[in-house]
Design an enzyme around this catalytic site. Structure first.
Site, PDB file in Angstrom:
ATOM      1  N   HIS A   2      49.866 -45.220 -35.547  1.00 24.62           N
ATOM      2  CA  HIS A   2      49.938 -46.016 -36.771  1.00 24.62           C
ATOM      3  C   HIS A   2      50.195 -45.161 -38.019  1.00 24.62           C
ATOM      4  CE1 HIS A   2      49.930 -49.681 -38.778  1.00 24.62           C
ATOM      5  NE2 HIS A   2      48.723 -50.157 -38.497  1.00 24.62           N
ATOM      6  N   ASP A  41      54.570 -48.863 -38.142  1.00 27.66           N
ATOM      7  CA  ASP A  41      53.859 -50.059 -38.596  1.00 27.66           C
ATOM      8  C   ASP A  41      53.989 -51.173 -37.567  1.00 27.66           C
ATOM      9  OD1 ASP A  41      53.055 -48.903 -41.001  1.00 27.66           O
ATOM     10  OD2 ASP A  41      54.950 -49.444 -41.970  1.00 27.66           O
TER      11      ASP A  41
END
Length: 497
Positions: free
Chosen positions: A470, A474
């Protein structure tokens, strides 16, 4: 001149390797490029070929030892040197405490298998040692008569300490020295397996094993003659005994079904590969904030096409048509569209890789390995299929080359091959994403036609789980990537050549 055999560098980041098995023993003839020994690193298990033809004169690093790259692990001599070697046995030959690994500085003699005056053949087990890394039988370096034992049982000495002397075939044994302390007197013990019903097919079989192996056998009332040895010359290894106990349980029966015993209380050390896998998995979870997203994909079109084309495909290309090249090709297409999933984080920068190097995780009996399909974006469907098939086969037979297990930019792992719905995979660093493939199964699915009418149909479906870092990726990018993957597989229109 003798030729040194060295621990090879099996990849740019590899600094050491573990010798898991010698395929030849001192005195054996070996041809150039013939497999000589097997090694295990954090990237690959492989057979290492002989650098030259000749006779294996010496093994300097025993199986089970881990040494740095370029360490001399053995020596090969030519035919002339090999025939001259036995002459050395006519003089006294010192037997030393061997170094059983780069970090090993001492060893303890646990048993002498010969006593002064005994004849001993070259490579015949002479004594047993124990170190903090390995228990091993040490072979005699030459043929002759054991004339002197200098270090007794239970004594710990530094590597290269002279522990015994072997004279030539005509040399008489040295007389015992009365002043020698009792602690130095050799303890001679015969290897007697636990009593059991004799199997005529096993009668007379010579047992080769370490003290640790025999201790495990004694604790579980196991006759080692019942155990198949996978080591060099039929040597019974610790893994052989533990595998036998896992399959058949303690005692000496060989039931057709695996026993329920799981060796309660047994402490089994990690293998080199498993130790490295453990380190890498912890490192990945520590470094990267993992997020996972799961998509259910209708594989009916692919399943029908595969069923229809599998015979012709195998006839044209000589390999079976599996689902993996379909998945690999769809993954390549999605990575082309969304290269951020094929990128890596380097400090405060993003490395967008020029090529798609697809890692394909292969489960082995002894661990997990990830061979790499390089420049996957340049390959045809059949090219992907052939490469994946070849890499998987050579991974299982320890034939991979060093650069075939490094440099991947995105990994596929087929957790569904064992029947699981889906898995939540750990990212293969320094990559930023990994795709886990779930089990393929038929399910009732609601279908809606162009007029909006619903119906229930039996479809072949599969769950795919994308694990991603992450810090770099995204949720929107992961969703777009998975949507492309899903569309390509559900509406497959690519040629199979």
């Amino acid at each position: 001149m003798p030729t040194d055999v060295i621990m090879p560098q099996m990849g740019e980041s590899i600094v050491e390797g573990t010798i898991t098995q010698w395929l030849k023993k001192p005195g054996d003839r070996v041809e150039k490029d013939e497999p000589l020994f097997e090694i295990s690193t954090d990237k690959v298990d492989a057979e290492i070929p002989s650098p030259t033809a000749g006779t294996l004169a010496e093994i300097r690093v025993a199986a089970g030892s881990t040494v740095a790259i370029n360490t001399v692990v053995g020596q090969i001599v030519g035919a002339d040197e090999a025939t001259a070697a036995p002459a050395a046995a006519s003089e006294g030959v010192e037997v030393v405490m061997p170094q059983m690994g780069e970090s090993i500085v001492e060893g303890t003699i646990t048993k002498w298998l010969k006593q002064p005056g005994d004849k001993v053949e070259k490579d015949e087990p002479l004594f047993e040692i124990s170190t903090d890394k390995v228990d091993a039988e040490i072979p005699s370096p030459v043929s002759g008569t054991l004339t002197e034992i200098r270090i007794g049982v239970s004594q710990t000495v530094a590597i290269n300490t002279v522990v015994a002397v072997i004279g030539g075939s005509g040399v008489a044994p040295a007389p015992a020295t009365p002043a020698q302390p009792q602690a130095h007197a050799p303890e001679i013990q015969s290897i007697v397996p636990p009593q059991a019903v004799e199997d005529p097919q096993l009668a007379g079989r010579r047992l080769r094993s370490s003290p640790l192996v025999r201790r495990i056998a004694r604790e579980h009332q196991l006759d080692l003659r019942q155990v198949a040895g996978s080591g060099s010359g039929g040597r019974i290894t610790k893994d052989d005994v533990l595998r036998h106990l896992h399959d058949y349980g303690p005692g000496n029966a060989n039931p057709p079904q695996p026993a329920a015993s799981k060796l309660p209380g047994e402490l089994v050390p990690l293998t080199k590969m498993r130790s490295i896998i453990a380190q890498r998995m912890v490192e990945s979870k520590r470094i990267a904030p993992h997020v996972h997203t799961v998509y259910k994909i209708d594989m009916t079109r692919v399943a029908q096409l595969r069923e229809h084309e599998r015979g012709a495909f195998e006839k044209r290309h000589g390999i079976k048509l599996t689902y993996m090249p379909f998945i690999a090709a769809a993954t390549v297409e999605a990575l082309r569209r969304f290269p951020i999933l094929n990128a890596s984080l380097e400090g405060n920068s993003i490395r967008y890789h020029r090529n798609i190097n697809l890692g394909i995780a292969v489960a082995l009996d002894w661990g997990l390995i990830v061979p790499v399909v390089r420049e996957a974006e340049t390959r045809s469907f059949s090219g992907l299929a052939k490469t994946i098939n070849d890499l998987a086969a050579r991974a299982r037979s320890k034939k991979l080359m060093p650069d075939e297990t490094s440099g991947s930019t995105f990994t596929l792992t087929n957790s569904g091959v064992f029947g699981g719905e889906y898995g939540t995979p750990v990212i293969n660093q320094p990559e930023s994403a990994i795709l886990a493939i779930g089990g393929l199964r038929k399910e009732p699915v609601v279908l809606t036609d162009k007029e909006g009418n619903d119906s229930i149909a039996i479809r072949s479906v599969q769950y795919y789980c994308l694990g991603f870092d992450h810090r770099l990726i995204d949720g929107a990018d992961s969703g777009k990537f998975m949507s492309i993957l899903k569309h390509v597989l559900e509406h497959w229109d690519k040629p199979l050549d």
